[in-house]
Design an enzyme around this catalytic site. Structure first.
Site, PDB file in Angstrom:
ATOM      1  N   ASN A 138       0.861  -1.184   0.000  1.00 41.78           N
ATOM      2  CA  ASN A 138       0.000   0.000   0.000  1.00 41.78           C
ATOM      3  C   ASN A 138       0.901   1.240   0.000  1.00 41.78           C
ATOM      4  O   ASN A 138       1.422   1.630   1.031  1.00 41.78           O
ATOM      5  CB  ASN A 138      -0.901  -0.023   1.245  1.00 41.78           C
ATOM      6  CG  ASN A 138      -1.769   1.213   1.352  1.00 41.78           C
ATOM      7  OD1 ASN A 138      -1.924   1.951   0.378  1.00 41.78           O
ATOM      8  ND2 ASN A 138      -2.332   1.447   2.523  1.00 41.78           N
ATOM      9  N   LYS A 146       0.112   4.243  -0.453  1.00 41.16           N
ATOM     10  CA  LYS A 146      -0.553   5.460   0.047  1.00 41.16           C
ATOM     11  C   LYS A 146      -0.332   6.629  -0.928  1.00 41.16           C
ATOM     12  O   LYS A 146      -0.419   6.420  -2.126  1.00 41.16           O
ATOM     13  CB  LYS A 146      -0.086   5.777   1.463  1.00 41.16           C
ATOM     14  CG  LYS A 146      -0.222   4.558   2.395  1.00 41.16           C
ATOM     15  CD  LYS A 146      -0.005   4.879   3.822  1.00 41.16           C
ATOM     16  CE  LYS A 146      -0.077   3.589   4.650  1.00 41.16           C
ATOM     17  NZ  LYS A 146      -0.060   3.825   6.070  1.00 41.16           N
ATOM     18  N   HIS A 169      -9.676   1.516   4.668  1.00 41.35           N
ATOM     19  CA  HIS A 169      -8.406   1.716   5.384  1.00 41.35           C
ATOM     20  C   HIS A 169      -8.614   2.726   6.512  1.00 41.35           C
ATOM     21  O   HIS A 169      -9.351   3.699   6.370  1.00 41.35           O
ATOM     22  CB  HIS A 169      -7.325   2.206   4.422  1.00 41.35           C
ATOM     23  CG  HIS A 169      -5.966   2.167   5.026  1.00 41.35           C
ATOM     24  ND1 HIS A 169      -5.515   3.150   5.879  1.00 41.35           N
ATOM     25  CD2 HIS A 169      -4.977   1.238   4.948  1.00 41.35           C
ATOM     26  CE1 HIS A 169      -4.300   2.838   6.282  1.00 41.35           C
ATOM     27  NE2 HIS A 169      -3.950   1.684   5.734  1.00 41.35           N
ATOM     28  N   GLU A 178      -6.914   5.095   7.564  1.00 39.47           N
ATOM     29  CA  GLU A 178      -6.629   6.508   7.240  1.00 39.47           C
ATOM     30  C   GLU A 178      -7.819   7.153   6.560  1.00 39.47           C
ATOM     31  O   GLU A 178      -8.086   8.335   6.762  1.00 39.47           O
ATOM     32  CB  GLU A 178      -5.352   6.602   6.381  1.00 39.47           C
ATOM     33  CG  GLU A 178      -4.117   6.371   7.245  1.00 39.47           C
ATOM     34  CD  GLU A 178      -2.919   5.813   6.512  1.00 39.47           C
ATOM     35  OE1 GLU A 178      -2.929   5.776   5.264  1.00 39.47           O
ATOM     36  OE2 GLU A 178      -1.974   5.373   7.199  1.00 39.47           O
ATOM     37  N   GLU A 221      -5.838  -4.720  10.816  1.00 37.58           N
ATOM     38  CA  GLU A 221      -4.802  -3.723  11.079  1.00 37.58           C
ATOM     39  C   GLU A 221      -5.160  -2.930  12.326  1.00 37.58           C
ATOM     40  O   GLU A 221      -5.948  -1.972  12.256  1.00 37.58           O
ATOM     41  CB  GLU A 221      -4.715  -2.747   9.904  1.00 37.58           C
ATOM     42  CG  GLU A 221      -4.493  -3.406   8.556  1.00 37.58           C
ATOM     43  CD  GLU A 221      -3.878  -2.434   7.570  1.00 37.58           C
ATOM     44  OE1 GLU A 221      -2.708  -2.650   7.231  1.00 37.58           O
ATOM     45  OE2 GLU A 221      -4.537  -1.458   7.182  1.00 37.58           O
ATOM     46  N   GLY A 231       1.514   7.107  15.318  1.00 38.85           N
ATOM     47  CA  GLY A 231       2.007   8.008  16.349  1.00 38.85           C
ATOM     48  C   GLY A 231       1.777   7.488  17.764  1.00 38.85           C
ATOM     49  O   GLY A 231       2.078   8.179  18.737  1.00 38.85           O
ATOM     50  N   SER A 266       3.047  -1.984  10.777  1.00 44.04           N
ATOM     51  CA  SER A 266       4.500  -1.836  10.952  1.00 44.04           C
ATOM     52  C   SER A 266       5.306  -3.083  10.601  1.00 44.04           C
ATOM     53  O   SER A 266       6.294  -3.397  11.266  1.00 44.04           O
ATOM     54  CB  SER A 266       4.829  -1.412  12.386  1.00 44.04           C
ATOM     55  OG  SER A 266       4.167  -0.220  12.722  1.00 44.04           O
TER      56      SER A 266
END
Ligand code: PEP
Length: 246
Positions: free
Chosen positions: A8, A10, A86, A88, A160, A169, A206
């Site tokens: 991915n 992005k 996703h 995001e 995920e 973060g 990750s």
């Protein structure tokens, strides 16, 4: 089943020439390259072994929907897969489960294979396993609403945990045994509630060349979805090698 490696990319890389160069380096069997939409054709034209996927698709085929890309557009430039839901998009663009469900339905109707992302947020994670399970089963139930059983088989779930994504973060790292436990739970849920004989569940969060083996070694995990590490061809190829050795 051969394990899937979903790259991915992005909102990267910066231009189409870099995308084509990266695609050539990552063009291996079992890999699904998901570049930004404007690069789909160019990437599709140079890959020979990898498959092509998009990072999103709208629910309508055509019409007055400025800025969107339909599943048929995606299909017509050679993509076979689409990532939907996703985190995001859920979090930055406030994409809700109803919209995602419509996208899943439309994409399946167009003949695309769907990679549906689910995963608990940090708050649910911190509240414990029971809340995590509630969170993700709710996302599955809403994402699968009204989808015919025969079409459900064309959906792979990407589990995920949002807090484990490299750019989240949170500073937290997932333990493979924890995610494997949740993946077992997801598979049991899909078998029992939707009568899916062989549910396909990937893991994302990750993954890099140092930890990939800890996930890919487990037969329960049908593949991995990789963000950051898929932008570094050297690193990604190490993960491909680990995957092919499984
Ligand atoms: C992702 O965003 O889906 C993802 C898994 O990213 P990363 O591999 O960078 O954590």
């Amino acid at each position: 089943m051969k394990k899937m490696l979903v790259a991915n990319w992005k909102l990267n890389p910066e231009n189409v020439d870099l995308a084509v160069a990266l695609a050539k380096l990552e063009d291996k069997k079992q890999v699904i390259i998901c570049p930004p939409t404007p690069y789909l054709s160019a990437v599709g034209n140079v890959i020979k072994r990898a498959k092509l996927g998009a990072q999103d698709a709208f629910w309508e085929k055509e019409g007055p929907y400025t800025g969107n890309t339909s599943p048929t557009h995606i299909k017509s430039v050679g993509a076979k897969y689409v990532i939907l839901g996703h985190s995001e998009r859920r979090n930055i663009l406030q994409e809700g489960d109803d919209a995602i469900n419509q996208k899943v339905e439309a994409s399946l109707k167009s003949g695309l294979q769907v990679i549906l992302c689910i995963g608990e947020d940090l708050d649910s994670h911190q509240r414990g396993e029971k809340q995590t399970k509630l969170f993700i089963t709710d996302q599955i139930i809403r994402g699968f609403k009204n989808i015919k059983w025969k079409d459900l088989r064309n959906i792979a779930i990407a589990y995920e945990p949002v807090w484990a994504i490299s750019t989240s973060g949170s500073g937290l790292k997932d333990a493979p045994e924890e995610s494997i436990k949740i993946i077992q739970f997801i598979k049991d849920f899909l078998r029992e509630r939707y009568m899916l004989k062989k549910p396909v569940v990937l893991y994302g969060g990750s993954i890099n060349s140092k930890n990939a083996e800890n996930y890919l070694i487990n037969d329960l995990i049908d593949g991995v979805l990789i963000g950051g590490a898929s932008l570094d061809a050297k690193e990604f190829n190490k993960i491909i090698k680990i995957c092919l050795e499984r």
